[in-house]
Design a protein around this motif. Structure first.
Motif, mmCIF file in Angstrom:
data_model
loop_
_atom_site.group_PDB
_atom_site.id
_atom_site.type_symbol
_atom_site.label_atom_id
_atom_site.label_comp_id
_atom_site.label_asym_id
_atom_site.label_seq_id
_atom_site.Cartn_x
_atom_site.Cartn_y
_atom_site.Cartn_z
ATOM 1 N N GLY A 9 25.668 35.414 51.667
ATOM 2 C CA GLY A 9 25.373 36.585 50.855
ATOM 3 C C GLY A 9 26.587 36.936 50.022
ATOM 4 N N VAL A 10 26.692 38.189 49.640
ATOM 5 C CA VAL A 10 27.824 38.649 48.851
ATOM 6 C C VAL A 10 28.983 38.978 49.785
ATOM 7 N N TRP A 11 30.131 38.382 49.557
ATOM 8 C CA TRP A 11 31.286 38.583 50.427
ATOM 9 C C TRP A 11 32.143 39.751 49.975
ATOM 10 N N ALA A 12 32.169 40.029 48.682
ATOM 11 C CA ALA A 12 32.920 41.157 48.141
ATOM 12 C C ALA A 12 32.430 41.401 46.720
ATOM 13 N N ALA A 13 32.525 42.631 46.243
ATOM 14 C CA ALA A 13 32.056 42.963 44.897
ATOM 15 C C ALA A 13 32.980 44.013 44.286
ATOM 16 N N THR A 14 33.125 43.947 42.973
ATOM 17 C CA THR A 14 33.985 44.881 42.247
ATOM 18 C C THR A 14 33.241 45.435 41.042
ATOM 19 N N ALA A 15 33.428 46.724 40.779
ATOM 20 C CA ALA A 15 32.867 47.364 39.586
ATOM 21 C C ALA A 15 34.000 47.807 38.679
ATOM 22 N N GLY A 16 33.824 47.615 37.381
ATOM 23 C CA GLY A 16 34.784 48.106 36.399
ATOM 24 C C GLY A 16 34.192 49.294 35.666
ATOM 25 N N THR A 17 35.023 50.259 35.322
ATOM 26 C CA THR A 17 34.546 51.450 34.634
ATOM 27 C C THR A 17 35.643 52.020 33.757
ATOM 28 N N SER A 18 35.258 52.800 32.785
ATOM 29 C CA SER A 18 36.243 53.551 32.019
ATOM 30 C C SER A 18 36.770 54.688 32.904
ATOM 31 N N GLY A 19 37.828 55.317 32.472
ATOM 32 C CA GLY A 19 38.376 56.431 33.225
ATOM 33 C C GLY A 19 39.482 56.016 34.180
ATOM 34 N N VAL A 20 39.903 56.952 34.993
ATOM 35 C CA VAL A 20 40.994 56.733 35.941
ATOM 36 C C VAL A 20 40.404 56.439 37.314
ATOM 37 N N VAL A 21 40.799 55.321 37.882
ATOM 38 C CA VAL A 21 40.320 54.913 39.205
ATOM 39 C C VAL A 21 41.533 54.752 40.117
ATOM 40 N N ALA A 220 37.687 40.722 43.637
ATOM 41 C CA ALA A 220 36.887 40.444 44.826
ATOM 42 C C ALA A 220 37.405 39.197 45.542
ATOM 43 N N LEU A 221 37.771 38.177 44.770
ATOM 44 C CA LEU A 221 38.322 36.968 45.372
ATOM 45 C C LEU A 221 39.632 37.247 46.102
ATOM 46 N N ASP A 222 40.445 38.148 45.554
ATOM 47 C CA ASP A 222 41.694 38.504 46.229
ATOM 48 C C ASP A 222 41.421 39.014 47.642
ATOM 49 N N HIS A 223 40.364 39.817 47.775
ATOM 50 C CA HIS A 223 40.009 40.322 49.103
ATOM 51 C C HIS A 223 39.577 39.184 50.015
#
Length: 231
Positions: A9-21, A220-223
């Protein structure tokens, strides 16, 4: 460290967005999507895919992608410029993404002294969208060339603030306006040279608008790699 095997399945996932995270994946400030201010976006992504979830600012992810496999893969210090109807910056130092204590590094639009002119305002005054302006400029129209020069000046003005502080080896320009290529980069180099003591090389993004997605893959790969998975 004990190794563990994840189910298919999915091992890790990342979302990108505008703004400050921030470092935890929480959106602390979001002007374009006000409802996301305070959202634990990384945690939400993890719940969507039932896996470890992460989130980061879009310009930071794009910088990560360019350093991984793109135009900045041979340098350790670089500034990434996200160009488009809004602008943003990502910063890599010593080969590492630097988002700052709260994730606000590179938010130069909040500093009035930078004199950053909103790109959408520049285009609205001309009455054409970016693609129309770039097409006319390629055909040699003087008015369109002047608009492109104004856009390039704005991008150089924002980038110069970081260049003067960190003295990077490279500035990479990506985002929607990067489709203009040398039409935009040429005058940007000229303006940057007039603003900086030792202007760095300016290069076009390798991945353009795909940089953000690819940077999310890298995060995600880094994780996954940190977990030392037995694949």
């Amino acid at each position: 460290m004990r190794r563990r095997r994840l189910a298919r399945g999915v091992w890790a996932a990342t979302a990108g967005t505008s703004g400050v995270v921030d470092r935890s994946g929480r959106v602390s400030v979001s002007h374009l999507i006000p409802g996301w201010t305070g959202l634990d976006l990384g945690g939400q992504v993890g719940r969507w895919f039932d896996c470890p979830g992460f989130a980061a600012n879009d310009a930071n992810l794009a910088a990560l992608a360019e350093h991984w496999r793109g135009s900045a893969r041979h340098v350790d210090d670089m500034v990434y410029v996200l160009s488009g109807y809004r602008a943003g910056h990502g910063l890599m130092l010593d080969g590492r993404l630097r988002a700052g204590r709260t994730g606000s590094a590179g938010e130069l639009g909040r500093l009035p002294l930078v004199g950053w002119e909103d790109m959408s305002v520049v285009l609205a005054r001309d009455g054409r969208d970016a693609e129309e302006v770039f097409e006319a400029a390629r055909a040699g129209e003087e008015r369109a060339l002047a608009v492109v020069d104004r856009l390039a000046y704005g991008l150089a003005r924002g980038a110069s603030a970081l260049v003067l502080v960190v003295d990077p080896e490279l500035v990479v320009v990506g985002g929607g306006f990067s489709r203009a290529g040398e039409l935009l980069l040429g005058p940007m180099r000229t303006h940057l040279a007039g603003m900086c003591l030792n202007p760095p090389e300016v290069a076009l993004s390798t991945f353009g608008e795909e940089s953000i997605a690819l940077g999310g893959v890298r995060m995600a790969l880094d994780h996954v790699e940190r977990e030392r998975l037995d694949l």
